[in-house]
Structures are given as structure tokens and as C-alpha cells.
Design a protein around this motif. Structure first.
Motif, PDB file in Angstrom:
ATOM      1  N   GLN A 236       0.898  -1.405   0.042  1.00 13.01           N
ATOM      2  CA  GLN A 236       0.203  -0.061   0.077  1.00 13.01           C
ATOM      3  C   GLN A 236       0.999   1.277   0.063  1.00 13.01           C
ATOM      4  OE1 GLN A 236      -3.264  -0.009   2.736  1.00 13.01           O
ATOM      5  NE2 GLN A 236      -4.058  -1.948   2.291  1.00 13.01           N
ATOM      6  N   ARG A 237       1.205   1.642  -1.128  1.00 12.56           N
ATOM      7  CA  ARG A 237       2.082   2.885  -1.426  1.00 12.56           C
ATOM      8  C   ARG A 237       1.953   3.426  -2.643  1.00 12.56           C
ATOM      9  NH1 ARG A 237       8.041  -0.437  -0.654  1.00 12.56           N
ATOM     10  NH2 ARG A 237       8.089  -1.246  -2.700  1.00 12.56           N
ATOM     11  N   PHE A 243      -2.864   0.060  -5.867  1.00 12.18           N
ATOM     12  CA  PHE A 243      -3.154   0.691  -4.576  1.00 12.18           C
ATOM     13  C   PHE A 243      -3.602   2.201  -5.056  1.00 12.18           C
ATOM     14  CE2 PHE A 243      -1.883   3.974  -1.492  1.00 12.18           C
ATOM     15  CZ  PHE A 243      -2.683   3.433  -0.363  1.00 12.18           C
ATOM     16  N   TYR A 247      -7.031   3.260  -3.815  1.00 12.44           N
ATOM     17  CA  TYR A 247      -7.132   4.380  -2.834  1.00 12.44           C
ATOM     18  C   TYR A 247      -7.914   5.490  -3.143  1.00 12.44           C
ATOM     19  CZ  TYR A 247      -5.449   7.734   0.507  1.00 12.44           C
ATOM     20  OH  TYR A 247      -5.373   8.666   1.532  1.00 12.44           O
ATOM     21  N   LEU A 359     -10.462   1.620   2.612  1.00 11.37           N
ATOM     22  CA  LEU A 359      -9.099   0.728   2.121  1.00 11.37           C
ATOM     23  C   LEU A 359      -8.195   1.379   3.417  1.00 11.37           C
ATOM     24  CD1 LEU A 359      -7.839  -0.929   0.190  1.00 11.37           C
ATOM     25  CD2 LEU A 359      -6.916   1.281  -0.967  1.00 11.37           C
TER      26      LEU A 359
END
Length: 359
Positions: A236-237, A243, A247, A359
Motif C-alpha cells: 500500500q504505497r 493501490f 485508494y 481501504l
């Protein structure tokens, strides 16, 4: 306003120029309208003047100026600029961007799908019994069905049960109107179209990534590129495009919840400095059609990354700050954020990937 509607407007300008004797050409069936390229400006651009110049016997910029004079009379444009060898660059009024948001919110997850029923195309998708080929064929089938085609997927061999149970790849489901599990139903007079899907095989087993990350790992690279397994698809980046897409969608849903708590709701209207996002949203139907025609789910995956990246700068300004009261500008930005989330969720669904609200 969608690119399809803009195409009709551009063709109407061509037809007027022909009727008034300024151009001697056959009016084309369609005019390509897309976000402007390098050196362009405005919200959309079209190369229709270059397309018509040879038949008209005139330089492309002359043809563009003839069409520009007619397009400037359209209330939906604030400006029409000729750039380069003869590209027409179109700047939309705020009401036009509001119309695009209204259409997305009205159609929801069906935005960009075929408007009516079955197109009459019966497609037989074939793929080898290899995990990436099966997942790509499944995604292509989903997008083809969104465009009204009736699809059957045939695997050259027996696919592993885990490809369906874990990755959600279905090589038996057919599109609307299918009467039996053997032959797709087609409209009278149509013919079967055979398509073979054979991407570069996956270098490893994607099952450990789970359904969403596993499918993205196989679908995001172009068919001729080797996917990265396992890669960073679970991280998660910002470096992880999956992501960023999920996101951005989750942020739009959170903003809707927060706005409801504050007592205001989305209302389409003009939004400043949102040209990139509006262009990406307006381009969504064209991307779906191109993905279906060229059998390239990677095109849709990259488009969703574009939408997410264009949406993120808008989101911090959606809610009022401090003692600020919700205004028409806040409601318009909230509507645009909801439209972006709708496109992201719809696109992920066509790729067989979940779009979580949290999320």
C-alpha cells in the motif's frame, strides 16, 4: 459532454460547411475527439481538418479555420483554437462538464457500456490453458459484453480449478442472450468472430497474491510484456498503481460519507482546474470501446491509473474547511469526485477486481 457527443457536434460543423459551399468533401461517419496531445490546449482536440484536407484540396489549417468559425457559434464551447498543422482544440463551458458528470452519475457502473442490448456480434475467445491467458481472456470477455457482444471463452486444455476459485476466471459464462452452454446466441444475420488471446505467459504462480492483486499483476502489463510475480502488488504505497486506483476510489466514497454527515450532497456544476480529470472521465467510453476492439485489458488498467492520478489533487478541496459553509463549488467538486469513483469502480469491475469503499 462525452467525446461521442462532441464528435457529433464536429461533424455537424463539417456538414454545415459542405452545405454552405465552403468545403467540397464527403462528411465522414465519425470524427475522433480525444484529450489534446503535446502542444494542444483546452479540454479536447480533433484532427478532422487533417482528415478532410486532401479531399477538400486545401491546407489542413484552412479547413480547420473554416470549421472553427462554425464551432465558435456553439454555446457549449468557450474557445476553439487551431494548433500545429490543423488540430482543433475545444474548450468546454462549465455546463458542459456538468453534463458529463450528470451522465456518469445517471448511468453509474454502466457508463461507457453499450446503450442498447446486443450488437449482434458473437465472439468466440480462445486461449491456451495458461493462467495469464485464461485471466486475460476472462477480462476481455467482460469488456466485450459491456459493449453488447455475446461471448464464449474456449480454453485449449483444462484450466486449473484454482484459476476460477481464487482468481475468478470464468471460461464458461456467456453474455446476455445466450441460450445454451454450447453456442452463443446471435442476432439474425450476424456471424461468429474468432479471437485468440495468447499473452506472454506468467513467470510464476499468481495465486499467492489473491484475486485482486493477482488479476492486476496479469492484466496491467501489455500482452507482450512479462508480468512481475509477485512484484509489489500487495504493497500500500504510491508506487503500486493498483493501490492508487483503489485508494482514490475509497477516498471518493469517504468524501460522500463525510459530506452527508455535514448535510450536503453532490450537485454537478462547473469545477475549476479539473480539466485533466474531466478529459479522462470523458474518454472512458472510447477506452472501453478500444479495449473491446483490440482485446487489450491493459489499456483499461492504465486508463484507470490516469483517472485516479487526475482525481487525487481535487479531493482535498471537496469538503469545506474550518467554519466554511458548504457552497455550490463544494457540491460540484463532490459530484465530480463521485463521478471519478464511479468510473474507477466500473472499470475495476470489468477487470474482475473489487473496489472497496474502505481501504
Amino acid at each position: 459532454m462525452t467525446p461521442a457527443e462532441l464528435s457529433h457536434t464536429v461533424l455537424h460543423a463539417v456538414r454545415r460547411a459542405v452545405d454552405e459551399g465552403e468545403l467540397s468533401v464527403t462528411v465522414p461517419e465519425r470524427a475522433v475527439v480525444a484529450p489534446p496531445g503535446p502542444g494542444g490546449c483546452g479540454d479536447y482536440a480533433t484532427n478532422v481538418a487533417l482528415q478532410l484536407a486532401r479531399a477538400a484540396g486545401r491546407p489542413p489549417r484552412d479547413v480547420a479555420e473554416i470549421l472553427r468559425a462554425r464551432l465558435l457559434g456553439e454555446q457549449r464551447f468557450t474557445d476553439v483554437v487551431v494548433t500545429g498543422p490543423g488540430f482543433l482544440n475545444l474548450s468546454l463551458r462549465g455546463t458542459a462538464s456538468a453534463g458529463l458528470v450528470e451522465e456518469i452519475l445517471r448511468r453509474g457502473g454502466q457508463y461507457g457500456h453499450a446503450a442498447t442490448g446486443c450488437s449482434g456480434a458473437a465472439v468466440r475467445l480462445r486461449c491456451p490453458a495458461e493462467v495469464r491467458a485464461v485471466v486475460v481472456a476472462d477480462a476481455v470477455a467482460r469488456v466485450l459484453r459491456s459493449q453488447g457482444d455475446v461471448v464464449r471463452v474456449e480454453c485449449e486444455g483444462r484450466p486449473a480449478a484454482e484459476w476460477e476459485s481464487v482468481l475468478g476466471a470464468d471460461v464458461t459464462t456467456r453474455g446476455p442472450g445466450s441460450a445454451d452452454r454450447g453456442v452463443p446466441t446471435r442476432a439474425p444475420g450476424s456471424a461468429d468472430r474468432g479471437v485468440t488471446v495468447r499473452p506472454v505467459p506468467a513467470p510464476g504462480d499468481p495465486l499467492s497474491l489473491g484475486r485482486d492483486a493477482g488479476r492486476w499483476a496479469l492484466l496491467h502489463p501489455a500482452a507482450h510484456d512479462r508480468p512481475r510475480i509477485p512484484g509489489d502488488h500487495l504493497v500500500q504505497r504510491e508506487s503500486n498503481p493498483l493501490f492508487r486506483v483503489r485508494y482514490a476510489h475509497a477516498r471518493t466514497r469517504a468524501l460522500l460519507r463525510n459530506a452527508a454527515d455535514l448535510g450536503f450532497h453532490p450537485e454537478p456544476g462547473p469545477v475549476r482546474e479539473a480539466e485533466a480529470l474531466l478529459a479522462a472521465l470523458g474518454d472512458h467510453p472510447r477506452v472501453l470501446a478500444a479495449t473491446a476492439t483490440q482485446h487489450t485489458p491493459d489499456r483499461l488498467a492504465r486508463h484507470l491509473v490516469t483517472v485516479a492520478d487526475a482525481a487525487m489533487p481535487l479531493l482535498p478541496a471537496v469538503l469545506p474547511l474550518g467554519e466554511e459553509k458548504p457552497s455550490a463549488a463544494h457540491r460540484a467538486r463532490l459530484a465530480l469526485a463521485e463521478a471519478a469513483g464511479t468510473v474507477l469502480a466500473g472499470g475495476l469491475s470489468l477487470l474482475g477486481i473489487d473496489a472497496p469503499d474502505h481501504l
